[in-house]
Design a protein around this motif. Sequence first.
Motif, PDB file in Angstrom:
ATOM      1  N   ASP A 127     -10.460   7.126  17.510  1.00  0.00           N
ATOM      2  CA  ASP A 127     -10.737   5.676  17.492  1.00  0.00           C
ATOM      3  C   ASP A 127     -10.365   5.037  15.896  1.00  0.00           C
ATOM      4  O   ASP A 127     -10.036   5.740  15.206  1.00  0.00           O
ATOM      5  CB  ASP A 127     -12.168   5.329  17.710  1.00  0.00           C
ATOM      6  CG  ASP A 127     -12.846   5.908  18.981  1.00  0.00           C
ATOM      7  OD1 ASP A 127     -11.885   6.321  19.746  1.00  0.00           O
ATOM      8  OD2 ASP A 127     -13.956   6.103  19.154  1.00  0.00           O
ATOM      9  N   LYS A 128     -10.236   3.670  16.207  1.00  0.00           N
ATOM     10  CA  LYS A 128      -9.929   3.069  14.956  1.00  0.00           C
ATOM     11  C   LYS A 128     -10.903   3.099  13.830  1.00  0.00           C
ATOM     12  O   LYS A 128     -12.104   3.211  14.305  1.00  0.00           O
ATOM     13  CB  LYS A 128      -9.819   1.370  15.521  1.00  0.00           C
ATOM     14  CG  LYS A 128      -9.693   0.538  14.196  1.00  0.00           C
ATOM     15  CD  LYS A 128      -9.451  -1.002  14.532  1.00  0.00           C
ATOM     16  CE  LYS A 128      -9.846  -1.992  13.709  1.00  0.00           C
ATOM     17  NZ  LYS A 128      -8.881  -1.710  12.481  1.00  0.00           N
ATOM     18  N   PRO A 129     -10.562   3.489  12.725  1.00  0.00           N
ATOM     19  CA  PRO A 129     -11.662   3.881  11.633  1.00  0.00           C
ATOM     20  C   PRO A 129     -12.493   3.022  11.517  1.00  0.00           C
ATOM     21  O   PRO A 129     -12.166   1.658  11.287  1.00  0.00           O
ATOM     22  CB  PRO A 129     -10.881   4.342  10.587  1.00  0.00           C
ATOM     23  CG  PRO A 129      -9.400   4.515  10.937  1.00  0.00           C
ATOM     24  CD  PRO A 129      -9.341   3.583  12.119  1.00  0.00           C
ATOM     25  N   TYR A 176      -8.119  15.325   5.742  1.00  0.00           N
ATOM     26  CA  TYR A 176      -7.102  16.343   5.197  1.00  0.00           C
ATOM     27  C   TYR A 176      -5.749  15.967   5.167  1.00  0.00           C
ATOM     28  O   TYR A 176      -4.849  16.525   4.571  1.00  0.00           O
ATOM     29  CB  TYR A 176      -7.067  17.797   5.951  1.00  0.00           C
ATOM     30  CG  TYR A 176      -7.223  17.399   7.591  1.00  0.00           C
ATOM     31  CD1 TYR A 176      -8.491  17.538   8.084  1.00  0.00           C
ATOM     32  CD2 TYR A 176      -5.985  17.251   8.081  1.00  0.00           C
ATOM     33  CE1 TYR A 176      -8.587  17.404   9.607  1.00  0.00           C
ATOM     34  CE2 TYR A 176      -6.133  17.305   9.663  1.00  0.00           C
ATOM     35  CZ  TYR A 176      -7.389  17.177  10.339  1.00  0.00           C
ATOM     36  OH  TYR A 176      -7.303  17.018  11.540  1.00  0.00           O
ATOM     37  N   LEU A 177      -5.371  14.879   5.381  1.00  0.00           N
ATOM     38  CA  LEU A 177      -4.046  14.280   5.421  1.00  0.00           C
ATOM     39  C   LEU A 177      -4.022  12.718   4.923  1.00  0.00           C
ATOM     40  O   LEU A 177      -4.956  11.924   4.963  1.00  0.00           O
ATOM     41  CB  LEU A 177      -3.244  14.033   6.675  1.00  0.00           C
ATOM     42  CG  LEU A 177      -2.774  15.579   7.108  1.00  0.00           C
ATOM     43  CD1 LEU A 177      -2.252  15.192   8.816  1.00  0.00           C
ATOM     44  CD2 LEU A 177      -1.753  16.184   6.567  1.00  0.00           C
ATOM     45  N   PRO A 178      -2.951  12.514   4.135  1.00  0.00           N
ATOM     46  CA  PRO A 178      -3.238  10.877   3.704  1.00  0.00           C
ATOM     47  C   PRO A 178      -3.303  10.036   4.920  1.00  0.00           C
ATOM     48  O   PRO A 178      -2.836  10.266   6.066  1.00  0.00           O
ATOM     49  CB  PRO A 178      -1.858  10.896   3.220  1.00  0.00           C
ATOM     50  CG  PRO A 178      -1.302  12.098   2.578  1.00  0.00           C
ATOM     51  CD  PRO A 178      -1.919  12.914   3.493  1.00  0.00           C
ATOM     52  N   ASP A 179      -4.342   9.036   4.815  1.00  0.00           N
ATOM     53  CA  ASP A 179      -4.694   8.346   6.168  1.00  0.00           C
ATOM     54  C   ASP A 179      -4.616   6.744   5.833  1.00  0.00           C
ATOM     55  O   ASP A 179      -5.404   6.058   5.539  1.00  0.00           O
ATOM     56  CB  ASP A 179      -6.124   8.784   6.389  1.00  0.00           C
ATOM     57  CG  ASP A 179      -6.520   8.184   7.770  1.00  0.00           C
ATOM     58  OD1 ASP A 179      -5.953   7.433   8.261  1.00  0.00           O
ATOM     59  OD2 ASP A 179      -7.543   8.804   8.308  1.00  0.00           O
ATOM     60  N   PRO A 180      -3.416   6.259   6.134  1.00  0.00           N
ATOM     61  CA  PRO A 180      -3.096   4.910   5.939  1.00  0.00           C
ATOM     62  C   PRO A 180      -4.000   3.912   6.940  1.00  0.00           C
ATOM     63  O   PRO A 180      -4.232   2.760   6.710  1.00  0.00           O
ATOM     64  CB  PRO A 180      -1.698   4.566   6.132  1.00  0.00           C
ATOM     65  CG  PRO A 180      -1.186   5.909   6.811  1.00  0.00           C
ATOM     66  CD  PRO A 180      -2.117   6.965   6.504  1.00  0.00           C
ATOM     67  N   MET A 181      -4.156   4.668   8.046  1.00  0.00           N
ATOM     68  CA  MET A 181      -4.882   3.737   9.112  1.00  0.00           C
ATOM     69  C   MET A 181      -6.561   3.614   8.555  1.00  0.00           C
ATOM     70  O   MET A 181      -7.032   2.407   8.635  1.00  0.00           O
ATOM     71  CB  MET A 181      -5.197   4.667  10.423  1.00  0.00           C
ATOM     72  CG  MET A 181      -5.640   4.040  11.435  1.00  0.00           C
ATOM     73  SD  MET A 181      -4.961   3.908  12.960  1.00  0.00           S
ATOM     74  CE  MET A 181      -4.771   5.694  13.460  1.00  0.00           C
ATOM     75  N   ASP A 212       3.928   3.625   7.860  1.00  0.00           N
ATOM     76  CA  ASP A 212       3.249   5.007   7.512  1.00  0.00           C
ATOM     77  C   ASP A 212       2.112   5.174   8.489  1.00  0.00           C
ATOM     78  O   ASP A 212       1.902   6.411   8.596  1.00  0.00           O
ATOM     79  CB  ASP A 212       2.410   4.487   6.052  1.00  0.00           C
ATOM     80  CG  ASP A 212       3.273   4.278   4.946  1.00  0.00           C
ATOM     81  OD1 ASP A 212       4.586   4.507   4.848  1.00  0.00           O
ATOM     82  OD2 ASP A 212       2.795   3.619   3.905  1.00  0.00           O
ATOM     83  N   ILE A 213       1.467   4.360   9.001  1.00  0.00           N
ATOM     84  CA  ILE A 213       0.388   4.795  10.163  1.00  0.00           C
ATOM     85  C   ILE A 213       1.142   5.501  11.150  1.00  0.00           C
ATOM     86  O   ILE A 213       0.478   6.542  11.987  1.00  0.00           O
ATOM     87  CB  ILE A 213      -0.332   3.563  10.664  1.00  0.00           C
ATOM     88  CG1 ILE A 213      -1.285   3.040   9.545  1.00  0.00           C
ATOM     89  CG2 ILE A 213      -0.997   3.603  11.881  1.00  0.00           C
ATOM     90  CD1 ILE A 213      -1.825   1.395   9.878  1.00  0.00           C
ATOM     91  N   VAL A 214       2.330   5.003  11.656  1.00  0.00           N
ATOM     92  CA  VAL A 214       3.060   5.818  12.983  1.00  0.00           C
ATOM     93  C   VAL A 214       3.426   7.092  12.302  1.00  0.00           C
ATOM     94  O   VAL A 214       3.077   7.931  13.111  1.00  0.00           O
ATOM     95  CB  VAL A 214       4.333   4.946  13.448  1.00  0.00           C
ATOM     96  CG1 VAL A 214       5.017   5.842  14.059  1.00  0.00           C
ATOM     97  CG2 VAL A 214       3.839   3.760  13.894  1.00  0.00           C
ATOM     98  N   LYS A 215       3.872   7.146  11.147  1.00  0.00           N
ATOM     99  CA  LYS A 215       4.408   8.572  10.548  1.00  0.00           C
ATOM    100  C   LYS A 215       3.085   9.513  10.440  1.00  0.00           C
ATOM    101  O   LYS A 215       3.195  10.745  10.930  1.00  0.00           O
ATOM    102  CB  LYS A 215       4.956   8.359   9.210  1.00  0.00           C
ATOM    103  CG  LYS A 215       6.506   8.171   9.247  1.00  0.00           C
ATOM    104  CD  LYS A 215       6.727   8.289   7.432  1.00  0.00           C
ATOM    105  CE  LYS A 215       8.000   7.035   7.119  1.00  0.00           C
ATOM    106  NZ  LYS A 215       8.203   6.963   6.032  1.00  0.00           N
ATOM    107  N   ALA A 216       2.065   8.905  10.037  1.00  0.00           N
ATOM    108  CA  ALA A 216       0.780   9.584   9.853  1.00  0.00           C
ATOM    109  C   ALA A 216       0.302  10.174  11.213  1.00  0.00           C
ATOM    110  O   ALA A 216      -0.128  11.136  11.474  1.00  0.00           O
ATOM    111  CB  ALA A 216      -0.349   8.973   9.183  1.00  0.00           C
ATOM    112  N   GLU A 217       0.283   9.292  12.190  1.00  0.00           N
ATOM    113  CA  GLU A 217      -0.184   9.860  13.596  1.00  0.00           C
ATOM    114  C   GLU A 217       0.693  10.944  14.220  1.00  0.00           C
ATOM    115  O   GLU A 217       0.278  11.696  14.762  1.00  0.00           O
ATOM    116  CB  GLU A 217      -0.149   8.315  14.427  1.00  0.00           C
ATOM    117  CG  GLU A 217      -1.219   7.654  14.241  1.00  0.00           C
ATOM    118  CD  GLU A 217      -1.222   6.362  15.196  1.00  0.00           C
ATOM    119  OE1 GLU A 217      -0.209   6.067  15.475  1.00  0.00           O
ATOM    120  OE2 GLU A 217      -2.390   5.630  15.340  1.00  0.00           O
TER     121      GLU A 217
END
Lengths: 257, 257, 257, 257
Positions: free
Chosen positions: B131-133, B190-195, B220-225
Amino acid sequence: MKETYIKEFANVEPKNPILIEGLPGLGLVGKIAIRYLIKQMKAQKFAYLYSPHFPYFVLVSKKGNVRLLRGSFYFWKNKDGKNDLLLFTGDSQSQTIEGQYEIADRMLDFSQKHQVKTIVTIGGYRVETDDKPKVFVAATSPDILTKATKGGAIVSDSGSPIVGTAGLILGLARFKKIDALCLLGETRGYLPDPMAARSVLEVLKAMFNFDLDLAGLDEDIVKAEKMVSRLQKIEEKRALQAEETRKEEDRKTTYIS
Amino acid sequence: MKETYIKEFANVEPKNPILIEGLPGLGLVGKIAIRYLIKQMKAQKFAYLYSPHFPYFVLVSKKGNVRLLRGSFYFWKNKDGKNDLLLFTGDSQSQTIEGQYEIADRMLDFSQKHQVKTIVTIGGYRVETDDKPKVFVAATSPDILTKATKGGAIVSDSGSPIVGTAGLILGLARFKKIDALCLLGETRGYLPDPMAARSVLEVLKAMFNFDLDLAGLDEDIVKAEKMVSRLQKIEEKRALQAEETRKEEDRKTTYIS
Amino acid sequence: MKETYIKEFANVEPKNPILIEGLPGLGLVGKIAIRYLIKQMKAQKFAYLYSPHFPYFVLVSKKGNVRLLRGSFYFWKNKDGKNDLLLFTGDSQSQTIEGQYEIADRMLDFSQKHQVKTIVTIGGYRVETDDKPKVFVAATSPDILTKATKGGAIVSDSGSPIVGTAGLILGLARFKKIDALCLLGETRGYLPDPMAARSVLEVLKAMFNFDLDLAGLDEDIVKAEKMVSRLQKIEEKRALQAEETRKEEDRKTTYIS
Amino acid sequence: MKETYIKEFANVEPKNPILIEGLPGLGLVGKIAIRYLIKQMKAQKFAYLYSPHFPYFVLVSKKGNVRLLRGSFYFWKNKDGKNDLLLFTGDSQSQTIEGQYEIADRMLDFSQKHQVKTIVTIGGYRVETDDKPKVFVAATSPDILTKATKGGAIVSDSGSPIVGTAGLILGLARFKKIDALCLLGETRGYLPDPMAARSVLEVLKAMFNFDLDLAGLDEDIVKAEKMVSRLQKIEEKRALQAEETRKEEDRKTTYIS
């Protein structure tokens, strides 16, 4: 001894000195380089650095004598050139974080006292290769950096870390207005690596026009290469046996099921 | 350098400033948020925080230069509103317990010096969700807490710990009579989380009426997802293979016995 | 208690004293030797050393009383010879690096105060052997070293480390201009080793002409040897069973494939 | 905050006070006992102990507020007897060795300031038993020890360690000329143990003639016992399954070979 301190036991009056530092680290690159310089140049020991952040043991030295772990400063009078040399190496890095910062600080105070113009720190850079080791450089000013690249060094990648005294001296040098650079020789890192040390010394020689014969390292390099290829053969054999065992197990599995 | 200290190299005169802090931690939520603010607001760097409790290495920066690990303060002049901003992020948390308390203390001294009215600290809150954080808030006063909940944050559960600088600043703030709040974005961690960082920035924007475009985080969010779903697929495949292996072994066992 | 300190509770006026130190370490060689000296010589306890670098627990002593971990100094008046003795042992070594240096420093300050002429430290040297334990010596001066070798000790190999208080006292002694030597008795190290302690005491006795009966250690030595041979039998049995299991598995494997 | 310190926020004037301490430790025996005393006696909170040696996080308290880890002092006015009470408990023990000694020191300074006559520390003593927990006692003087044994406690065995603040307060108390005793309740130690706390409180009640109803602990004791027997059943089941698996494998082995 509550703090790191430096004890001078011989009076030296260095002229425009350059301080070259090499403590134990990856492949012992810095320590091998400094020890070779001391031996070739017949440099004179004149000061010790002691610290309660070194490991808590002493070493038996020659004839049953005992000494604390320490760093040692050597002095080389440059009769032909303009820069005398101060050389530094030692038994160990600091075992605590605070000690790491404290030792680098004391080395910079000492450099100021002796009006050191430039500090060179030496270390290793971990890489798996059989090629001649490259030398990477980072520095506190563009001038000194350029001098090193002209001497054959390659500029370090942005973001690379430089661990321990070799790095912290550079980081803290700007507060004391002393120029500093770090030379990192490529090394596998798990064995003493005189080849990496020679690469670094070649850059130093080119940078400062030292009259320095590096052939004395050749014997050590041959020994080190033999050690590496012996370890590689052991590793290959071990990998082969593991492969055999795996196949054997595959055969059994097939037979049963 | 025996103690943590802050060195100002540009003169700033902030008006009713708010200090927003985000050091590396879970999901790098705080650091990503602060870096985005700095970039979007074109904030001006004006001070560094150094500490002998940071890890003992230096980083090679652009063009082979070298720097100590540090924290950096940035200043943003708010032309339209009443609160200027001071932004703080850095390379690392303290590596020792005493250093953690010391760094939070120095940040509060610095805040007093610049008459900071409110401190906001940012961190991550570990949770497994798609979900959205959500954003959790804790604060030193009910007023500032209410402002955050009106901005979309949820009051943290009683008993939750807030680890590191983000937490200790709040804990020590009461002794300096400075209001402080902490915003924690939900993150797997555990990963950079721009969201998670965007969720936190949305609350900040609502609380302080910043004119802040958050679309710059979308890429960045798309990449992270993508990274997360790639890791999830690898994990699913691994689980499937493990299951296959188990069944296979069951079959063999049955056959033999 | 912020620092290591020594508290004297009885007034002693030692004549040309020798300080003999033995804290817990490999095979408890030093502690066993000192405790035997105290008992045989009926030495008088006169001072405690306390340190915030000892482990953070207390010990219940006789009759439900409680005491901090500590070191204890004992005094022996030498009626026939020229050197009185100060004996030192304790519950524990320092748990921190800085504490190790601090405790050795305090012991040397204390030695200066009481005009100690020579310090002897005692420890263990790890070796797997059933022979009578040899005693190795290292020292701060050739004279005292020679005295020890005449007493039966062997000069330590160059490069050997001496860990902990026994080593650091020697390393730091030169700064206080006190002669010091270290006697290391060979020991397996994992069990209290009165045999190694006796070897060390034999050297001490020969060096300083003590009137010292070592027969009192014999009973402990017999007990310790029984314990060692019991452990060796357990280990042999375990190795035999492991071998059996391996052969059994080989048979099964052969049968199946 | 460079050092442990105690902040008093209410003025108390205790008459011949006894300080009772119980920080988290084995089975939380000390903390449970102190919290029960606070609740039953309606003691008034009047001071906090803060330390940079506590873990580096803060806790969210009620309504989203935040607080540092800390210890808390409570005051109970004894209207009928001669000794007022100071009660102390907290979130955590020190995380460093030096901090352990520092916190015990500060507690003793505080005791001197308030003319504390006797300090009682409470802890757990690890043992596997289903019997009613016994209480062991150690003390700085025979008088106070006897008082505790008359109250039902058993004198601790010589050589037992008492770890952490409960122990160090006793060890350091003699330097401040304050009487101190430690009561250790038998506990399995891995779960909060109100039964052990009740045993300790029974001794305290008998020693100081407190008017204290212990029935309020019964509900917690029933819950804790259920938890223990649930864990024991899970463990028994696990052991049974392991046994089954072993037999199954034995059968297969027999069949094959």
